[in-house]
Enzyme design. Structure first.
Site, PDB file in Angstrom:
ATOM      1  N   ALA A 154     -28.430 -26.199 -24.957  1.00 39.29           N
ATOM      2  CA  ALA A 154     -27.016 -25.807 -24.950  1.00 39.29           C
ATOM      3  C   ALA A 154     -26.233 -26.612 -25.986  1.00 39.29           C
ATOM      4  O   ALA A 154     -25.432 -26.053 -26.747  1.00 39.29           O
ATOM      5  CB  ALA A 154     -26.430 -26.014 -23.555  1.00 39.29           C
ATOM      6  N   GLU A 173     -26.241 -38.035 -27.685  1.00 39.34           N
ATOM      7  CA  GLU A 173     -27.504 -37.853 -26.956  1.00 39.34           C
ATOM      8  C   GLU A 173     -27.954 -39.215 -26.454  1.00 39.34           C
ATOM      9  O   GLU A 173     -28.163 -40.130 -27.235  1.00 39.34           O
ATOM     10  CB  GLU A 173     -28.562 -37.225 -27.865  1.00 39.34           C
ATOM     11  CG  GLU A 173     -29.949 -37.166 -27.262  1.00 39.34           C
ATOM     12  CD  GLU A 173     -30.008 -36.548 -25.862  1.00 39.34           C
ATOM     13  OE1 GLU A 173     -29.579 -35.404 -25.691  1.00 39.34           O
ATOM     14  OE2 GLU A 173     -30.475 -37.251 -24.929  1.00 39.34           O
ATOM     15  N   ASN A 181     -34.631 -31.041 -21.754  1.00 43.64           N
ATOM     16  CA  ASN A 181     -35.679 -30.251 -21.103  1.00 43.64           C
ATOM     17  C   ASN A 181     -36.056 -29.053 -21.953  1.00 43.64           C
ATOM     18  O   ASN A 181     -37.162 -28.535 -21.851  1.00 43.64           O
ATOM     19  CB  ASN A 181     -35.201 -29.741 -19.742  1.00 43.64           C
ATOM     20  CG  ASN A 181     -35.229 -30.828 -18.706  1.00 43.64           C
ATOM     21  OD1 ASN A 181     -36.019 -31.761 -18.799  1.00 43.64           O
ATOM     22  ND2 ASN A 181     -34.358 -30.724 -17.727  1.00 43.64           N
ATOM     23  N   GLY A 186     -41.729 -24.226 -22.019  1.00 43.94           N
ATOM     24  CA  GLY A 186     -42.643 -23.308 -22.705  1.00 43.94           C
ATOM     25  C   GLY A 186     -41.879 -22.342 -23.599  1.00 43.94           C
ATOM     26  O   GLY A 186     -42.470 -21.631 -24.403  1.00 43.94           O
ATOM     27  N   GLY A 187     -40.554 -22.310 -23.454  1.00 39.53           N
ATOM     28  CA  GLY A 187     -39.719 -21.533 -24.371  1.00 39.53           C
ATOM     29  C   GLY A 187     -39.620 -20.045 -24.072  1.00 39.53           C
ATOM     30  O   GLY A 187     -39.268 -19.264 -24.945  1.00 39.53           O
ATOM     31  N   ARG A 462     -39.875 -17.538  -7.955  1.00 36.98           N
ATOM     32  CA  ARG A 462     -40.383 -18.909  -7.982  1.00 36.98           C
ATOM     33  C   ARG A 462     -40.257 -19.610  -6.629  1.00 36.98           C
ATOM     34  O   ARG A 462     -41.093 -20.441  -6.282  1.00 36.98           O
ATOM     35  CB  ARG A 462     -39.656 -19.700  -9.062  1.00 36.98           C
ATOM     36  CG  ARG A 462     -40.140 -19.313 -10.429  1.00 36.98           C
ATOM     37  CD  ARG A 462     -39.546 -20.180 -11.496  1.00 36.98           C
ATOM     38  NE  ARG A 462     -40.204 -19.879 -12.771  1.00 36.98           N
ATOM     39  CZ  ARG A 462     -39.884 -20.445 -13.913  1.00 36.98           C
ATOM     40  NH1 ARG A 462     -38.931 -21.350 -13.970  1.00 36.98           N
ATOM     41  NH2 ARG A 462     -40.522 -20.131 -15.021  1.00 36.98           N
ATOM     42  N   HIS A 568     -35.481 -27.305 -11.774  1.00 37.80           N
ATOM     43  CA  HIS A 568     -34.201 -26.827 -12.313  1.00 37.80           C
ATOM     44  C   HIS A 568     -33.159 -26.928 -11.209  1.00 37.80           C
ATOM     45  O   HIS A 568     -33.410 -26.521 -10.083  1.00 37.80           O
ATOM     46  CB  HIS A 568     -34.359 -25.367 -12.758  1.00 37.80           C
ATOM     47  CG  HIS A 568     -33.202 -24.831 -13.531  1.00 37.80           C
ATOM     48  ND1 HIS A 568     -33.211 -24.694 -14.907  1.00 37.80           N
ATOM     49  CD2 HIS A 568     -31.979 -24.407 -13.133  1.00 37.80           C
ATOM     50  CE1 HIS A 568     -32.056 -24.189 -15.308  1.00 37.80           C
ATOM     51  NE2 HIS A 568     -31.294 -24.005 -14.253  1.00 37.80           N
ATOM     52  N   GLU A 597     -27.718 -26.027 -18.153  1.00 36.58           N
ATOM     53  CA  GLU A 597     -28.118 -26.317 -16.771  1.00 36.58           C
ATOM     54  C   GLU A 597     -27.041 -27.053 -15.977  1.00 36.58           C
ATOM     55  O   GLU A 597     -27.067 -27.045 -14.743  1.00 36.58           O
ATOM     56  CB  GLU A 597     -29.430 -27.120 -16.774  1.00 36.58           C
ATOM     57  CG  GLU A 597     -30.112 -27.111 -15.415  1.00 36.58           C
ATOM     58  CD  GLU A 597     -31.436 -27.856 -15.395  1.00 36.58           C
ATOM     59  OE1 GLU A 597     -32.045 -28.038 -16.475  1.00 36.58           O
ATOM     60  OE2 GLU A 597     -31.850 -28.258 -14.293  1.00 36.58           O
TER      61      GLU A 597
HETATM   62  P1  ADP Z   1     -29.662 -27.665 -21.376  1.00 38.88           P
HETATM   63  O1  ADP Z   1     -30.828 -26.731 -21.250  1.00 38.88           O
HETATM   64  O2  ADP Z   1     -28.583 -27.342 -20.446  1.00 38.88           O
HETATM   65  O3  ADP Z   1     -29.243 -27.839 -22.782  1.00 38.88           O
HETATM   66  P2  ADP Z   1     -31.303 -30.026 -21.542  1.00 38.88           P
HETATM   67  O4  ADP Z   1     -31.965 -30.765 -20.456  1.00 38.88           O
HETATM   68  O5  ADP Z   1     -32.170 -29.290 -22.493  1.00 38.88           O
HETATM   69  O6  ADP Z   1     -30.220 -29.085 -20.872  1.00 38.88           O
HETATM   70  O7  ADP Z   1     -30.419 -31.036 -22.410  1.00 38.88           O
HETATM   71  C1  ADP Z   1     -29.473 -31.908 -21.866  1.00 38.88           C
HETATM   72  C2  ADP Z   1     -29.387 -33.130 -22.769  1.00 38.88           C
HETATM   73  O8  ADP Z   1     -28.263 -33.931 -22.416  1.00 38.88           O
HETATM   74  C3  ADP Z   1     -30.602 -34.046 -22.679  1.00 38.88           C
HETATM   75  O9  ADP Z   1     -31.127 -34.285 -23.958  1.00 38.88           O
HETATM   76  C4  ADP Z   1     -30.047 -35.327 -22.036  1.00 38.88           C
HETATM   77  O10 ADP Z   1     -30.716 -36.502 -22.425  1.00 38.88           O
HETATM   78  C5  ADP Z   1     -28.622 -35.305 -22.530  1.00 38.88           C
HETATM   79  N1  ADP Z   1     -27.693 -36.128 -21.717  1.00 38.88           N
HETATM   80  C6  ADP Z   1     -27.644 -36.182 -20.369  1.00 38.88           C
HETATM   81  N2  ADP Z   1     -26.679 -37.035 -19.977  1.00 38.88           N
HETATM   82  C7  ADP Z   1     -26.097 -37.534 -21.103  1.00 38.88           C
HETATM   83  C8  ADP Z   1     -25.061 -38.466 -21.355  1.00 38.88           C
HETATM   84  N3  ADP Z   1     -24.415 -39.074 -20.370  1.00 38.88           N
HETATM   85  N4  ADP Z   1     -24.733 -38.735 -22.644  1.00 38.88           N
HETATM   86  C9  ADP Z   1     -25.403 -38.129 -23.669  1.00 38.88           C
HETATM   87  N5  ADP Z   1     -26.406 -37.261 -23.482  1.00 38.88           N
HETATM   88  C10 ADP Z   1     -26.742 -36.948 -22.226  1.00 38.88           C
END
Ligand code: ADP
Length: 631
Positions: A154, A173, A181, A186-187, A462, A568, A597
């Site tokens: 996202a 990040e 995630n 698996g995409g 699921r 999830h 998510e």
């Molecule tokens: P989505 O599919 O919703 O994008 P992801 O799990 O792929 O969710 O990505 C969420 C990202 O946000 C992860 O890389 C996670 O490490 C990051 N994240 C979570 N909490 C924080 C935070 N407090 N500050 C910066 N990054 C964060």
């Protein structure tokens, strides 16, 4: 602050100037090492990792990862940082990289092996050296148009669309690598895709399931309207193209709504299913290379799971990261957002903290996007919200990366955001207990329990698959594949052989031989397989399976064991279709957007497998654009 680095190659060479001070305490008469070049190996996540270490009498001169089959993107920070830290600190007692601990440990182990060979005194090499002396304490103030918290699917989609809309963007990040995630997935990307679904077949059982869905008792007016639309489309399809698989964004929406036990918000669901195909096309324009095959990933319920040719989440994250960088987005790694800044009822930025101790105060003139993902890796939080499963404590594994701790939920709570469906936590039925496996698709697979018997329709929702597995002996089941699936999905033979040699996957030339490998009575498994193959022919069985593929008949045969794991979190902050976060009074929180998510309201009680990636990418894309324009 660092711009995203371009994708790291697996082979990284690091040569560091080693400080004299660092090695003086190790110098002995005889020296620490026998000078030379040494090779070490250890098992990583996906296979062997090979390192080359060069030493002189007193110190480690260089350390190179020569070979690795680790997952690109996820393992890169370990491959970059661990050798650098070992050479810099002249010790094996270095911290593993969060999110890539297996790879980190394997590099350390392989280096240990090489240094043993070099005659090192291992007790000296495992001394821990405290390196916290240079912790930063100042606060850095930054300003941008759009601040994105989280660099998963996202967040990276939002970074691209916000920069495309002309905004300056900072992405925070907290982990050492982007991708969250999404990069680990698996995409599978569910979307209606008439061009690529054109060769898929409609069957009578599928017809009946559509009719049953549009004739069901309506939950509300919106549901009735959706059913009516599907009915009209289905009847037109039956007249025009009866042999081809029926599909439409509305049918995708109806299945999503029903699969979530009518708890989802139909307007959000419709937005998702309508935006999925345009988002797929948008991703193509960013360099995502799609496979033409459309299948049904586990829990997808229908053959509409698109996949990039490489079939992994990095196929989305890498092109998005490249595009975001080209557009000038700034990604700050290892910087964790802690708190949103609110001024006169509007979110105007965030307070964050770097892993080096730097504090940040970041002002966002146009908007802040929460894209922090879910909370599957936060045991306390999942125990707090869970009301469905018997126990989601420490003993239950998670498929998630360690950063999935629900930080965004906590930040949103502090600004009075409303929440939906927090108790709905999805267990992924396919946690790989033996460690490997052939296929996450449902088309050509058979699930059996430890007695060698089928117990569920493999194409079920699921939650049904997860509960089905939890009810089996030791909560374990096996997925059985034949060799056709290996060929169909193009799995490299060396990968299959590696999994077999490591006992991550079991193999038998005949089904009876396979049964012996997994301690199941061969006659029982043979009978189960024959019954299954008859069901494939009839396209029907006692469990009500709808999606059928090949028979299991071409050796070698394979089995891998699985159990459910937290996967999830379907609940989250309440949003509208333009990704605005809604507060407890039903009003938009000015300046605050959320996607992926972290949001609730789409998947209801049970997410359709393959819907999460389009959810994150489609709504991430919308959030970026809306925030950029302060809309
Ligand atoms: P989505 O599919 O919703 O994008 P992801 O799990 O792929 O969710 O990505 C969420 C990202 O946000 C992860 O890389 C996670 O490490 C990051 N994240 C979570 N909490 C924080 C935070 N407090 N500050 C910066 N990054 C964060």
């Amino acid at each position: 602050m660092s711009k995203i680095k371009s994708i790291l190659s697996i082979l990284i060479s690091i040569l560091f100037v080693v400080s004299i001070v660092g090695c003086s305490d190790k110098k002995t008469e005889a020296g620490m090492y026998n000078p030379g070049t040494y090779i070490g190996t250890a098992d990583g996540h996906n296979g062997e990792i090979k390192v080359e270490v060069k030493v002189d009498k007193d110190k480690i001169l260089s350390l190179i990862v020569l070979e690795s089959a680790e997952t690109e993107g996820i393992a890169d920070p370990a491959i970059e940082k661990i050798p650098a830290a070992i050479v810099e600190k002249q010790t094996l007692a270095v911290d593993t990289v969060s999110g890539a601990t297996v790879t980190s440990s394997a590099i350390i182990e392989a280096t240990k092996m090489a240094l043993k060979e070099a005659g090192a005194d291992m007790s000296k090499l495992t001394e821990y050296k405290d390196d916290n002396s240079e912790i930063q304490t100042e606060t850095e103030k930054l300003e941008t148009d759009v601040l994105i918290i989280g660099a998963g699917g996202a967040g990276m989609a939002a970074a691209v669309s916000a920069t495309e809309a002309g905004a300056n963007v900072i992405v925070l990040e907290k982990m050492p690598a982007i991708g969250g995630n999404t990069i680990r997935s698996g995409g599978a990307f569910n979307t209606v895709d008439p061009e690529n679904q054109a060769n898929l077949k409609m069957t009578d059982t599928l017809r009946e399931s559509v009719k049953e869905a549009f004739n069901a008792k309506p939950e509300n007016d919106e549901h009735q309207k959706l059913m009516d639309e599907v009915k009209v489309q289905f009847e037109a399809h039956e007249n025009e193209n009866p042999d081809v698989l029926f599909d439409s964004p509305e049918w995708h929406a109806l299945q999503t709504f029903m699969s979530g036990d009518m708890e989802g918000d139909i307007s959000l669901i419709r937005k998702l299913t309508n935006e999925a195909l345009p988002t797929k096309e948008w991703l193509s324009s960013k360099g995502v290379d799609w496979s033409k095959d459309i299948r049904a990933v586990v829990g997808a319920l229908w053959e509409r799971s698109s996949q990039a040719t490489e079939e992994k989440g990095s196929s989305f994250i890498n092109p998005l990261a490249k595009q975001a960088e080209e557009n000038g987005a700034e990604v700050m790694l290892e910087v964790s957002a802690k708190e949103l800044i609110v001024e006169e009822g509007k979110v105007i930025g965030a307070i964050a903290e770097g892993s080096d101790g730097t504090s940040y105060e970041i002002t966002a003139n146009n908007g802040v996007i929460l894209a922090t993902g879910g909370f599957s890796a936060n045991v306390e939080m999942r125990q707090k919200y869970n009301t469905i499963w018997s126990d989601l404590g420490e003993d239950m594994e998670t498929t998630n990366h360690p950063g999935a701790t629900g930080d965004g939920i906590i930040m949103a709570e502090d600004v009075n955001a409303d929440f939906v469906g927090m108790e709905s936590i999805q267990l992924m039925p396919l946690w790989p207990v033996s460690g490997g496996g052939i296929s996450g698709y449902v088309n050509n697979v058979m699930y059996i329990n430890k007695s060698g018997e089928r117990y569920v329709a493999e194409d079920s929702r699921r939650d049904v698959l997860a509960q089905g597995a939890l009810d089996q002996e030791d909560k374990i089941f096996y997925i059985i594949n034949d060799h056709t699936e290996v060929e169909d999905i193009g799995l490299p033979q060396e990968q299959v052989d590696y999994m077999v040699s490591e006992k991550m996957l079991f193999k038998g030339e005949t089904i009876e031989e396979l049964a012996k490998e997994i301690n199941i009575d061969p006659s029982v498994l043979k009978e189960t397989t024959e019954k299954f193959n008859n069901a494939v022919e009839k396209q029907s069985d006692e469990f009500g399976r709808l999606v059928w593929g090949n028979k299991i008949e071409k050796g070698p045969f394979y089995a891998a064991s699985y159990s459910p794991a937290v996967h999830h979190t379907m609940g989250g902050v309440k949003v509208d279709i333009n990704t605005h976060v809604i507060n407890k009074n039903g009003e938009i929180i000015k300046g605050l957007y959320a996607a992926g998510e972290i949001t609730g309201g789409i998947h209801g009680t049970n997410r359709v497998g393959g819907n999460a990636i389009p959810d994150a990418l489609a709504f991430g894309r919308i959030a970026g654009e809306k925030a950029a324009k302060s809309e």
